[in-house]
Write a protein that holds these residues in place. Structure first.
Motif, PDB file in Angstrom:
ATOM      1  N   ASN A  53      -6.839  53.516   2.734  1.00 44.13           N
ATOM      2  CA  ASN A  53      -6.514  52.505   1.723  1.00 44.13           C
ATOM      3  C   ASN A  53      -6.009  51.197   2.313  1.00 44.13           C
ATOM      4  OD1 ASN A  53      -7.109  54.246  -0.517  1.00 44.13           O
ATOM      5  ND2 ASN A  53      -5.189  55.309  -0.114  1.00 44.13           N
ATOM      6  N   VAL A  54      -6.054  51.069   3.630  1.00 44.31           N
ATOM      7  CA  VAL A  54      -5.571  49.846   4.267  1.00 44.31           C
ATOM      8  C   VAL A  54      -6.658  48.775   4.249  1.00 44.31           C
ATOM      9  CG1 VAL A  54      -4.767  48.806   6.422  1.00 44.31           C
ATOM     10  CG2 VAL A  54      -3.969  51.075   5.751  1.00 44.31           C
ATOM     11  N   SER A  55      -6.300  47.601   3.752  1.00 46.92           N
ATOM     12  CA  SER A  55      -7.214  46.466   3.718  1.00 46.92           C
ATOM     13  C   SER A  55      -6.708  45.413   4.691  1.00 46.92           C
ATOM     14  CB  SER A  55      -7.291  45.890   2.305  1.00 46.92           C
ATOM     15  OG  SER A  55      -8.219  44.820   2.244  1.00 46.92           O
ATOM     16  N   THR A  56      -7.620  44.792   5.421  1.00 54.18           N
ATOM     17  CA  THR A  56      -7.279  43.741   6.371  1.00 54.18           C
ATOM     18  C   THR A  56      -7.666  42.385   5.792  1.00 54.18           C
ATOM     19  OG1 THR A  56      -7.638  45.216   8.257  1.00 54.18           O
ATOM     20  CG2 THR A  56      -7.665  42.857   8.704  1.00 54.18           C
ATOM     21  N   ILE A  57      -6.728  41.446   5.815  1.00 51.35           N
ATOM     22  CA  ILE A  57      -6.975  40.098   5.295  1.00 51.35           C
ATOM     23  C   ILE A  57      -6.825  39.104   6.436  1.00 51.35           C
ATOM     24  CG2 ILE A  57      -6.162  38.286   3.733  1.00 51.35           C
ATOM     25  CD1 ILE A  57      -5.256  40.488   1.813  1.00 51.35           C
ATOM     26  N   THR A  58      -7.852  38.256   6.612  1.00 48.76           N
ATOM     27  CA  THR A  58      -7.804  37.198   7.610  1.00 48.76           C
ATOM     28  C   THR A  58      -8.119  35.870   6.935  1.00 48.76           C
ATOM     29  OG1 THR A  58     -10.105  37.735   8.174  1.00 48.76           O
ATOM     30  CG2 THR A  58      -8.382  38.605   9.608  1.00 48.76           C
ATOM     31  N   THR A  59      -7.514  34.796   7.427  1.00 47.18           N
ATOM     32  CA  THR A  59      -7.741  33.469   6.874  1.00 47.18           C
ATOM     33  C   THR A  59      -7.944  32.455   7.988  1.00 47.18           C
ATOM     34  OG1 THR A  59      -5.372  32.972   6.815  1.00 47.18           O
ATOM     35  CG2 THR A  59      -6.332  33.906   4.812  1.00 47.18           C
ATOM     36  N   THR A  60      -8.742  31.441   7.675  1.00 51.04           N
ATOM     37  CA  THR A  60      -8.856  30.269   8.543  1.00 51.04           C
ATOM     38  C   THR A  60      -8.867  29.036   7.662  1.00 51.04           C
ATOM     39  OG1 THR A  60     -10.070  31.387  10.320  1.00 51.04           O
ATOM     40  CG2 THR A  60     -10.308  29.013  10.176  1.00 51.04           C
ATOM     41  N   PHE A  61      -8.052  28.046   8.015  1.00 52.87           N
ATOM     42  CA  PHE A  61      -8.016  26.775   7.300  1.00 52.87           C
ATOM     43  C   PHE A  61      -8.280  25.660   8.299  1.00 52.87           C
ATOM     44  CE2 PHE A  61      -5.048  29.620   5.066  1.00 52.87           C
ATOM     45  CZ  PHE A  61      -5.644  29.637   3.809  1.00 52.87           C
ATOM     46  N   ALA A  62      -9.142  24.744   7.923  1.00 51.24           N
ATOM     47  CA  ALA A  62      -9.492  23.634   8.807  1.00 51.24           C
ATOM     48  C   ALA A  62      -9.460  22.326   8.027  1.00 51.24           C
ATOM     49  CB  ALA A  62     -10.884  23.846   9.406  1.00 51.24           C
ATOM     50  N   GLY A  63      -9.251  21.244   8.742  1.00 53.47           N
ATOM     51  CA  GLY A  63      -9.242  19.925   8.111  1.00 53.47           C
ATOM     52  C   GLY A  63      -8.147  19.791   7.081  1.00 53.47           C
ATOM     53  N   GLU A  64      -8.484  19.269   5.906  1.00 55.28           N
ATOM     54  CA  GLU A  64      -7.488  19.011   4.868  1.00 55.28           C
ATOM     55  C   GLU A  64      -6.853  20.293   4.335  1.00 55.28           C
ATOM     56  OE1 GLU A  64      -8.750  16.283   1.802  1.00 55.28           O
ATOM     57  OE2 GLU A  64      -9.837  15.032   3.246  1.00 55.28           O
ATOM     58  N   PHE A  65      -7.562  21.409   4.399  1.00 57.42           N
ATOM     59  CA  PHE A  65      -6.961  22.671   3.963  1.00 57.42           C
ATOM     60  C   PHE A  65      -5.817  23.079   4.884  1.00 57.42           C
ATOM     61  CE2 PHE A  65     -10.960  23.265   1.611  1.00 57.42           C
ATOM     62  CZ  PHE A  65     -10.475  23.778   0.418  1.00 57.42           C
ATOM     63  N   LYS A  66      -5.894  22.682   6.135  1.00 53.61           N
ATOM     64  CA  LYS A  66      -4.844  23.031   7.083  1.00 53.61           C
ATOM     65  C   LYS A  66      -3.633  22.117   6.946  1.00 53.61           C
ATOM     66  CE  LYS A  66      -4.304  24.418  11.898  1.00 53.61           C
ATOM     67  NZ  LYS A  66      -5.029  24.661  13.177  1.00 53.61           N
ATOM     68  N   SER A  67      -3.877  20.872   6.582  1.00 54.60           N
ATOM     69  CA  SER A  67      -2.788  19.894   6.542  1.00 54.60           C
ATOM     70  C   SER A  67      -2.161  19.719   5.168  1.00 54.60           C
ATOM     71  CB  SER A  67      -3.306  18.530   7.030  1.00 54.60           C
ATOM     72  OG  SER A  67      -4.366  18.063   6.199  1.00 54.60           O
ATOM     73  N   ASP A  68      -2.833  20.183   4.116  1.00 53.03           N
ATOM     74  CA  ASP A  68      -2.371  19.953   2.751  1.00 53.03           C
ATOM     75  C   ASP A  68      -1.917  21.274   2.121  1.00 53.03           C
ATOM     76  OD1 ASP A  68      -2.152  19.469  -0.035  1.00 53.03           O
ATOM     77  OD2 ASP A  68      -3.661  17.880   0.045  1.00 53.03           O
ATOM     78  N   ASP A  69      -0.609  21.462   2.007  1.00 52.79           N
ATOM     79  CA  ASP A  69      -0.066  22.714   1.460  1.00 52.79           C
ATOM     80  C   ASP A  69      -0.513  22.948   0.024  1.00 52.79           C
ATOM     81  OD1 ASP A  69       1.221  23.108   3.829  1.00 52.79           O
ATOM     82  OD2 ASP A  69       3.184  22.448   3.114  1.00 52.79           O
ATOM     83  N   GLU A  70      -0.567  21.882  -0.770  1.00 48.94           N
ATOM     84  CA  GLU A  70      -0.947  22.027  -2.178  1.00 48.94           C
ATOM     85  C   GLU A  70      -2.398  22.473  -2.308  1.00 48.94           C
ATOM     86  OE1 GLU A  70      -1.190  19.367  -6.306  1.00 48.94           O
ATOM     87  OE2 GLU A  70      -0.115  18.588  -4.549  1.00 48.94           O
ATOM     88  N   LEU A  71      -3.269  21.896  -1.502  1.00 48.26           N
ATOM     89  CA  LEU A  71      -4.682  22.264  -1.531  1.00 48.26           C
ATOM     90  C   LEU A  71      -4.869  23.708  -1.079  1.00 48.26           C
ATOM     91  CD1 LEU A  71      -7.608  21.240  -1.953  1.00 48.26           C
ATOM     92  CD2 LEU A  71      -7.593  20.566   0.463  1.00 48.26           C
ATOM     93  N   ARG A  72      -4.158  24.084  -0.037  1.00 43.90           N
ATOM     94  CA  ARG A  72      -4.246  25.457   0.466  1.00 43.90           C
ATOM     95  C   ARG A  72      -3.734  26.445  -0.585  1.00 43.90           C
ATOM     96  NH1 ARG A  72      -2.056  24.311   4.807  1.00 43.90           N
ATOM     97  NH2 ARG A  72       0.061  25.121   4.499  1.00 43.90           N
ATOM     98  N   GLY A  73      -2.654  26.067  -1.264  1.00 47.35           N
ATOM     99  CA  GLY A  73      -2.124  26.921  -2.322  1.00 47.35           C
ATOM    100  C   GLY A  73      -3.089  27.062  -3.479  1.00 47.35           C
ATOM    101  N   ARG A  74      -3.784  25.993  -3.794  1.00 46.18           N
ATOM    102  CA  ARG A  74      -4.784  26.045  -4.867  1.00 46.18           C
ATOM    103  C   ARG A  74      -5.906  27.017  -4.517  1.00 46.18           C
ATOM    104  NH1 ARG A  74      -8.448  20.950  -5.976  1.00 46.18           N
ATOM    105  NH2 ARG A  74      -9.914  21.783  -7.494  1.00 46.18           N
ATOM    106  N   PHE A  75      -6.333  26.968  -3.276  1.00 48.64           N
ATOM    107  CA  PHE A  75      -7.371  27.909  -2.802  1.00 48.64           C
ATOM    108  C   PHE A  75      -6.888  29.343  -2.955  1.00 48.64           C
ATOM    109  CE2 PHE A  75      -8.778  30.572   0.779  1.00 48.64           C
ATOM    110  CZ  PHE A  75     -10.137  30.609   0.539  1.00 48.64           C
ATOM    111  N   MET A  76      -5.662  29.624  -2.541  1.00 45.68           N
ATOM    112  CA  MET A  76      -5.133  30.978  -2.600  1.00 45.68           C
ATOM    113  C   MET A  76      -4.985  31.451  -4.052  1.00 45.68           C
ATOM    114  SD  MET A  76      -5.005  31.905   0.502  1.00 45.68           S
ATOM    115  CE  MET A  76      -4.168  33.481   0.273  1.00 45.68           C
ATOM    116  N   ARG A  77      -4.613  30.556  -4.944  1.00 42.82           N
ATOM    117  CA  ARG A  77      -4.508  30.955  -6.356  1.00 42.82           C
ATOM    118  C   ARG A  77      -5.877  31.292  -6.935  1.00 42.82           C
ATOM    119  NH1 ARG A  77      -0.730  26.741  -6.184  1.00 42.82           N
ATOM    120  NH2 ARG A  77      -2.205  25.236  -7.062  1.00 42.82           N
ATOM    121  N   LEU A  78      -6.889  30.551  -6.535  1.00 40.98           N
ATOM    122  CA  LEU A  78      -8.239  30.850  -7.008  1.00 40.98           C
ATOM    123  C   LEU A  78      -8.740  32.184  -6.446  1.00 40.98           C
ATOM    124  CD1 LEU A  78      -9.855  27.293  -6.768  1.00 40.98           C
ATOM    125  CD2 LEU A  78      -9.357  28.581  -8.868  1.00 40.98           C
ATOM    126  N   VAL A  79      -8.360  32.488  -5.223  1.00 41.78           N
ATOM    127  CA  VAL A  79      -8.704  33.789  -4.645  1.00 41.78           C
ATOM    128  C   VAL A  79      -8.061  34.912  -5.453  1.00 41.78           C
ATOM    129  CG1 VAL A  79      -8.353  35.311  -2.663  1.00 41.78           C
ATOM    130  CG2 VAL A  79      -9.104  32.956  -2.301  1.00 41.78           C
TER     131      VAL A  79
END
Length: 208
Positions: A179-205
């Motif tokens: 039952n173990v699931s592995t989660i990996t992420t990569t953020f580049a460009g504006e997704f890496k520098s913009d916390d709000e944008l990155r948070g929006r992506f995670m909420r949509l996920v």
């Protein structure tokens, strides 16, 4: 050799693979050896055609070595009425194999990018995920590869990739934790520098 080819490891370039790749007959013989090593008789009726089936399955499972993800992203569209916000695909199937045990990795990928001026057909993003997944992989490497090629080939302002998968090298052998699931992420460009944008992506996920 173009820039994309230059960044492909020498051992994975088509001209190198053509020189070093064993024949189909050699591959089938290797399967027979493994069957015998496992303790069965490769010449008994139920296993006679297994080497051919395994080699054919390998052609499908590892077809990503024959494909170029940059080419999938080469045809883009500019006529998008100035659209410059996030483009996101969720729940792209991931079917890969762990490079350590050749056991299946099964899960989903969520991919988003910020176009600079061009967008690409949405099926091409799914195709890029498929190409990298149909290779012998680690999940961490695959996640980074998907982000890197979209960022570079499309000159995107930013890319975000999240993969959520289960590894049968962990569920059917070794520690046996199914039952173990592995989660990996990569953020580049504006997704890496913009916390709000990155948070929006995670909420949509989370909503996917």
């Amino acid at each position: 050799m173009d820039d994309m080819d230059a960044k492909t490891p020498a051992e994975l370039r088509p001209e190198t693979l053509a020189q070093t790749r064993p024949s189909r007959e050699q591959a089938e013989e290797a399967v027979r050896t493994l069957i015998a090593w496992a303790g069965d008789n490769p010449n008994r009726e139920g296993l006679l055609d297994t080497p051919k089936r395994v080699v054919k399955a390998y052609e499908e499972w590892f077809s990503g070595y024959e494909a170029d993800p940059a080419k999938e992203l080469s045809r883009t569209f500019e006529d998008v009425q100035g659209y410059d916000d996030m483009v996101m695909l969720t729940n792209i199937d991931v079917e890969s194999h762990c490079e350590h045990h050749l056991a299946p990795i099964m899960g989903v990928a969520h991919v988003a990018y910020l176009p600079r001026k061009n967008v690409v057909g949405i099926s091409k993003i799914a195709r890029v995920v498929e190409i990298f997944s149909k290779r012998m992989q680690t999940q961490e490497t695959m996640t980074a590869q998907i982000a890197d090629i979209i960022m570079e080939a499309m000159d995107a302002r930013g890319v975000a990739v999240l993969i959520d998968a289960k590894h049968q090298c962990m569920t059917t052998r070794g520690v046996h934790h199914p039952n173990v699931s592995t989660i990996t992420t990569t953020f580049a460009g504006e997704f890496k520098s913009d916390d709000e944008l990155r948070g929006r992506f995670m909420r949509l996920v989370e909503r996917a």
